[in-house]
Design a protein around this motif. Structure first.
Motif, mmCIF file in Angstrom:
data_model
loop_
_atom_site.group_PDB
_atom_site.id
_atom_site.type_symbol
_atom_site.label_atom_id
_atom_site.label_comp_id
_atom_site.label_asym_id
_atom_site.label_seq_id
_atom_site.Cartn_x
_atom_site.Cartn_y
_atom_site.Cartn_z
ATOM 1 N N ILE A 240 6.694 1.097 -6.550
ATOM 2 C CA ILE A 240 7.082 1.231 -5.140
ATOM 3 C C ILE A 240 7.932 0.025 -4.776
ATOM 4 O O ILE A 240 7.546 -1.117 -5.022
ATOM 5 N N ASP B 257 10.201 -2.630 -2.293
ATOM 6 C CA ASP B 257 9.874 -3.390 -1.082
ATOM 7 C C ASP B 257 10.074 -2.552 0.179
ATOM 8 O O ASP B 257 9.441 -2.796 1.200
ATOM 9 N N ASN C 265 9.205 0.425 0.420
ATOM 10 C CA ASN C 265 8.141 1.429 0.355
ATOM 11 C C ASN C 265 8.619 2.782 -0.178
ATOM 12 O O ASN C 265 8.148 3.834 0.241
ATOM 13 N N GLN D 225 9.016 5.328 -3.467
ATOM 14 C CA GLN D 225 8.476 5.611 -4.804
ATOM 15 C C GLN D 225 9.652 5.753 -5.767
ATOM 16 O O GLN D 225 10.556 6.546 -5.526
#
Length: 132
Positions: A68, A70, A72, A74
Protein backbone atom coordinates in the motif's frame (compact mmCIF):
# COMPACT_ATOMS: atom_id res chain seq x y z
CA UNK A 1 20.64 -21.60 -22.47
CA UNK A 2 17.15 -22.80 -23.35
CA UNK A 3 14.07 -21.79 -21.37
CA UNK A 4 11.37 -24.39 -20.79
CA UNK A 5 7.95 -23.19 -22.04
CA UNK A 6 6.46 -23.94 -18.61
CA UNK A 7 8.59 -21.07 -17.19
CA UNK A 8 6.95 -18.54 -19.49
CA UNK A 9 3.45 -19.98 -19.07
CA UNK A 10 3.60 -20.00 -15.27
CA UNK A 11 5.02 -16.46 -15.25
CA UNK A 12 2.10 -15.28 -17.42
CA UNK A 13 -0.31 -16.93 -14.95
CA UNK A 14 1.39 -15.12 -12.06
CA UNK A 15 1.28 -11.80 -13.91
CA UNK A 16 -2.21 -11.93 -15.44
CA UNK A 17 -4.25 -14.24 -13.23
CA UNK A 18 -2.23 -13.96 -10.00
CA UNK A 19 -2.43 -17.74 -9.58
CA UNK A 20 0.91 -17.78 -7.74
CA UNK A 21 2.65 -15.59 -5.15
CA UNK A 22 6.09 -16.62 -6.39
CA UNK A 23 7.93 -18.93 -8.78
CA UNK A 24 11.41 -20.35 -8.19
CA UNK A 25 13.35 -21.38 -11.31
CA UNK A 26 16.48 -23.51 -11.61
CA UNK A 27 18.90 -24.37 -14.36
CA UNK A 28 18.97 -28.07 -15.17
CA UNK A 29 22.63 -28.39 -16.06
CA UNK A 30 22.22 -31.81 -17.74
CA UNK A 31 19.85 -30.49 -20.39
CA UNK A 32 21.04 -26.85 -20.25
CA UNK A 33 17.55 -25.50 -19.66
CA UNK A 34 15.82 -23.22 -17.16
CA UNK A 35 12.91 -25.07 -15.52
CA UNK A 36 10.29 -24.37 -12.83
CA UNK A 37 11.54 -25.52 -9.41
CA UNK A 38 8.64 -24.45 -7.15
CA UNK A 39 5.35 -22.59 -7.38
CA UNK A 40 4.08 -20.58 -4.41
CA UNK A 41 0.34 -20.46 -3.74
CA UNK A 42 -1.30 -17.00 -3.61
CA UNK A 43 -1.74 -17.29 0.16
CA UNK A 44 1.95 -18.00 0.85
CA UNK A 45 4.06 -15.28 2.48
CA UNK A 46 7.41 -13.69 1.75
CA UNK A 47 8.89 -15.93 4.47
CA UNK A 48 7.61 -19.00 2.58
CA UNK A 49 9.28 -17.61 -0.53
CA UNK A 50 12.67 -17.08 1.12
CA UNK A 51 12.44 -20.56 2.68
CA UNK A 52 11.98 -22.00 -0.83
CA UNK A 53 15.42 -20.74 -1.89
CA UNK A 54 18.12 -23.33 -1.12
CA UNK A 55 20.91 -22.02 1.15
CA UNK A 56 23.73 -23.38 -1.03
CA UNK A 57 22.39 -23.42 -4.60
CA UNK A 58 21.69 -20.64 -7.11
CA UNK A 59 18.16 -19.93 -8.33
CA UNK A 60 16.15 -17.35 -10.24
CA UNK A 61 12.85 -16.30 -8.74
CA UNK A 62 9.94 -13.96 -9.28
CA UNK A 63 7.84 -12.65 -6.41
CA UNK A 64 4.55 -10.78 -6.71
CA UNK A 65 4.75 -8.17 -3.95
CA UNK A 66 1.56 -6.45 -2.79
CA UNK A 67 1.85 -3.18 -0.87
CA UNK A 68 0.00 0.00 0.00
CA UNK A 69 1.47 3.34 -1.06
CA UNK A 70 1.68 6.44 1.11
CA UNK A 71 -1.44 7.67 -0.72
CA UNK A 72 -3.24 4.53 0.53
CA UNK A 73 -3.39 2.85 -2.89
CA UNK A 74 -3.14 -0.95 -3.24
CA UNK A 75 -0.30 -1.78 -5.64
CA UNK A 76 1.68 -4.78 -6.78
CA UNK A 77 5.18 -5.12 -8.24
CA UNK A 78 6.79 -8.18 -9.75
CA UNK A 79 10.34 -8.69 -8.50
CA UNK A 80 12.99 -10.73 -10.30
CA UNK A 81 15.54 -12.07 -7.84
CA UNK A 82 18.84 -13.65 -8.84
CA UNK A 83 19.74 -15.80 -5.83
CA UNK A 84 23.45 -16.66 -5.79
CA UNK A 85 24.59 -17.62 -2.27
CA UNK A 86 28.29 -17.39 -1.46
CA UNK A 87 28.30 -21.08 -0.52
CA UNK A 88 27.14 -22.26 -3.97
CA UNK A 89 29.53 -23.78 -6.52
CA UNK A 90 31.58 -21.32 -8.57
CA UNK A 91 30.54 -23.03 -11.82
CA UNK A 92 26.89 -22.70 -10.84
CA UNK A 93 27.30 -18.99 -10.00
CA UNK A 94 28.94 -18.38 -13.38
CA UNK A 95 26.21 -20.27 -15.23
CA UNK A 96 23.41 -18.35 -13.52
CA UNK A 97 25.17 -15.00 -13.98
CA UNK A 98 25.80 -15.56 -17.70
CA UNK A 99 22.23 -16.76 -18.39
CA UNK A 100 20.36 -14.17 -16.30
CA UNK A 101 19.76 -11.45 -18.90
CA UNK A 102 18.55 -13.85 -21.56
CA UNK A 103 16.18 -15.56 -19.13
CA UNK A 104 14.89 -12.24 -17.81
CA UNK A 105 14.04 -11.12 -21.36
CA UNK A 106 11.72 -14.15 -21.66
CA UNK A 107 9.68 -12.90 -18.69
CA UNK A 108 7.93 -9.78 -19.92
CA UNK A 109 6.56 -7.69 -17.06
CA UNK A 110 9.30 -7.72 -14.44
CA UNK A 111 9.35 -4.37 -12.65
CA UNK A 112 12.20 -4.63 -10.14
CA UNK A 113 15.40 -6.67 -10.22
CA UNK A 114 17.39 -7.73 -7.18
CA UNK A 115 20.67 -9.64 -6.84
CA UNK A 116 21.14 -11.46 -3.53
CA UNK A 117 23.96 -13.56 -2.10
CA UNK A 118 22.48 -13.98 1.38
CA UNK A 119 19.03 -13.46 2.95
CA UNK A 120 19.91 -10.04 4.38
CA UNK A 121 20.26 -8.65 0.83
CA UNK A 122 16.61 -9.43 0.13
CA UNK A 123 14.99 -8.64 3.48
CA UNK A 124 11.41 -7.37 3.55
CA UNK A 125 12.73 -3.86 4.29
CA UNK A 126 14.77 -3.89 1.06
CA UNK A 127 11.82 -5.25 -0.93
CA UNK A 128 9.54 -2.50 0.42
CA UNK A 129 12.12 0.21 -0.28
CA UNK A 130 12.64 -0.98 -3.87
CA UNK A 131 8.90 -1.28 -4.53
CA UNK A 132 8.06 2.35 -3.75
Amino acid sequence: MAVNDECKLKFLELKAKRNFRFIVFKIDEKIQQVTVDRLGNPDESYDDFTAALPPDECRYAVFDFDFITDENCQKSKIFFIAWSPDSSRVRSKMLYASSKDRFKRELDGIQVELQATDPSEMSMDIIKARAI
